[in-house]
Design an enzyme around this catalytic site. Sequence first.
Site, PDB file in Angstrom:
ATOM      1  N   HIS A   1       7.215 -25.282  14.644  1.00  0.00           N
ATOM      2  CA  HIS A   1       8.566 -25.279  14.842  1.00  0.00           C
ATOM      3  C   HIS A   1       9.044 -26.515  15.690  1.00  0.00           C
ATOM      4  CE1 HIS A   1       8.641 -21.543  13.067  1.00  0.00           C
ATOM      5  NE2 HIS A   1       8.335 -20.700  14.180  1.00  0.00           N
TER       6      HIS A   1
ATOM      7  N   ARG B   1       0.831  -0.961   0.019  1.00  0.00           N
ATOM      8  CA  ARG B   1       0.016  -0.094  -0.010  1.00  0.00           C
ATOM      9  C   ARG B   1       0.887   1.280   0.011  1.00  0.00           C
ATOM     10  NH1 ARG B   1      -5.491  -0.011   1.327  1.00  0.00           N
ATOM     11  NH2 ARG B   1      -6.285  -2.185   1.823  1.00  0.00           N
TER      12      ARG B   1
ATOM     13  N   ASP C   1       7.970 -23.214   7.189  1.00  0.00           N
ATOM     14  CA  ASP C   1       8.268 -23.260   8.696  1.00  0.00           C
ATOM     15  C   ASP C   1       9.839 -23.073   8.550  1.00  0.00           C
ATOM     16  OD1 ASP C   1       9.177 -24.181  11.087  1.00  0.00           O
ATOM     17  OD2 ASP C   1       7.524 -25.220  11.245  1.00  0.00           O
ATOM     18  N   HIS C   2      10.133 -21.984   9.008  1.00  0.00           N
ATOM     19  CA  HIS C   2      11.577 -21.500   8.670  1.00  0.00           C
ATOM     20  C   HIS C   2      12.417 -22.508   9.601  1.00  0.00           C
ATOM     21  CE1 HIS C   2      11.463 -19.125  12.348  1.00  0.00           C
ATOM     22  NE2 HIS C   2      12.521 -19.029  12.289  1.00  0.00           N
TER      23      HIS C   2
HETATM   24  C1  BG6 Z   1       8.775 -17.187  14.926  1.00  0.00           C
HETATM   25  C2  BG6 Z   1       7.929 -16.880  16.260  1.00  0.00           C
HETATM   26  O1  BG6 Z   1       7.942 -18.267  14.159  1.00  0.00           O
HETATM   27  O2  BG6 Z   1      10.116 -17.778  15.265  1.00  0.00           O
HETATM   28  C3  BG6 Z   1       8.862 -15.967  17.030  1.00  0.00           C
HETATM   29  O3  BG6 Z   1       7.009 -16.330  15.558  1.00  0.00           O
HETATM   30  C4  BG6 Z   1      10.215 -16.519  17.499  1.00  0.00           C
HETATM   31  O4  BG6 Z   1       8.009 -15.524  18.140  1.00  0.00           O
HETATM   32  C5  BG6 Z   1      10.761 -17.010  16.118  1.00  0.00           C
HETATM   33  O5  BG6 Z   1      10.785 -15.624  17.963  1.00  0.00           O
HETATM   34  C6  BG6 Z   1      11.969 -17.864  16.577  1.00  0.00           C
HETATM   35  O6  BG6 Z   1      12.747 -18.031  15.406  1.00  0.00           O
HETATM   36  P1  BG6 Z   1      14.406 -17.998  15.533  1.00  0.00           P
HETATM   37  O7  BG6 Z   1      14.651 -18.511  14.084  1.00  0.00           O
HETATM   38  O8  BG6 Z   1      14.831 -16.916  16.142  1.00  0.00           O
HETATM   39  O9  BG6 Z   1      14.417 -19.427  16.553  1.00  0.00           O
END
Ligand code: BG6
Length: 505
Positions: free
Chosen positions: A255, A54, A192-193
């Site tokens: 996670h 936006r 899901d990183h």
């Molecule tokens: C995210 C959460 O998915 O993962 C956050 O929403 C969290 O709250 C984060 O801090 C943690 O990721 P990482 O890679 O820093 O362990």
Amino acid sequence: MTNEVGRSAAPEPCTLVIFGGSGDLAKRKLVPALYNLLLDGMLPTSFAVLGIGRKAFSDDEFRASVKEGVQQFSRQALDEPRWKNFAPRIHYQVGAIDDPASYGTIRTRLEQIEATHQLPGNRIYYLAIPPDSFAPACEGLKQAGLVQDPKRLHPFSRVIIEKPIGQDLASAQAINATIGAVFDESQVFRIDHYLGKETVQNILVLRFANSIFEPIWNHKYIDHVQITVGEAEGVGTRATYYDGAGALRDMVQNHILQLLCLVAMEPPYSLDPDVVRNARIDVLRGLHPIVGKDVERFTVRAQYSQGTAHGKAVPGYRRESGIPPDSITETYVALKCFVENWRWAGVPFYIRTGKAMAKRASEVAVQFKDIPQILFNGNQAAPLAPNVLTLRIQPEEGMAWRIISKVPGSKAQTHPVEMNFKYGDAFSVPSPEAYERLLLDVMAGDASLFMRRDAVEASWQWVTGILDGWAAQQTRWLPEYSAGSWGPVEADRLIESDGRAWRKL
Ligand code: BG6
């Protein structure tokens, strides 16, 4: 000798269209990840980015904004000449997601960009927007003819979505249905990183590329598993989102359950993405439900109270800005759960995660059974410490084995020692960020590290059982733990009542 396995296809020339382009994710994670891929020579030869948002940015203003992101957040430092070559590939288009007229403009813009950079029309749509905007975005793309038939492999259309994919099972199903009405499952990449982290990917390599672990990776030899994801930061600036989510939804549903799947899954018969994903989902399906009054025995939720974490004074959670003073959102959760199958019969998995904890440290610790109380372990009053295999996810990425060794000298004394493997020492290259690997996989069409629809719903189903059990408790307050500690006494009791203890990190 280094062997290469996994992703079979190469990343293909494409345009990454970021909805929510002027937001935080693009600036902090996505563009820095692309820039690192460029520096490492991993980006496809033709490539472009189109940010949609936006904010009234011109191309140049958008470039300047994401450049700042690269300067601040990139793994590798900004190199002006390389950036100068890369920047012209970055574009911006003002557009409102809920305005159908925007999509015609996006289409025209995309066609221009593709002509300029000689791109074949492959498009990846990254929905870095709130879930309630997924429906208009998907519908808008479809109406504008921007979604290719999945049966035609080229040019391809793919969509990436991020958590939160729902608040519970019903809302996750609704989101999946919205996306599924426009995109075929083969076109959907749910991020899901954690699955993109090197150390997380290494769990499968460790288990299935070494001969020594698999024979002992079961209930006969393993006493229990502890999964800890500790964060030093409090809720920070994400009060609105976090207070509506809490630690169970924010960290466990996605996670941590994925970590558990990797630790507990059966060996897949191949590295084909769906074969690996099937093996992971079997773990979720095997999780014994925690429902109704069982939440009292198997779960602990808590909130941080005032204290000091990551070197700063932290107010109690209910006093954080933007948090209602009567909030009962958990910032910490501990669970005991069981995977009901032959391999894991009777082996507890203890999970704990929280904000404002003693430090940022995440690990999976596999504790093996005690040895018989004879020979070196003959002293019943002081039993030997059990063997523990620790997979350190972050920040000190690596692995450690605790074994018992003889103390040098003429006495027959023993002492636990740690065999330590550190990524940083073993490999001279720093680990890429999770988003680098994940974006590359989407460009290559490899879904191994992404969440399939059924997996998201299976994990929500299990988590929703706990959420319902908690709701039925009608609690008005939660136990507290001081910010900067490792959690509440209730969590200690959860594990200590089984004769075990949380690991000290
Ligand atoms: C995210 C959460 O998915 O993962 C956050 O929403 C969290 O709250 C984060 O801090 C943690 O990721 P990482 O890679 O820093 O362990």
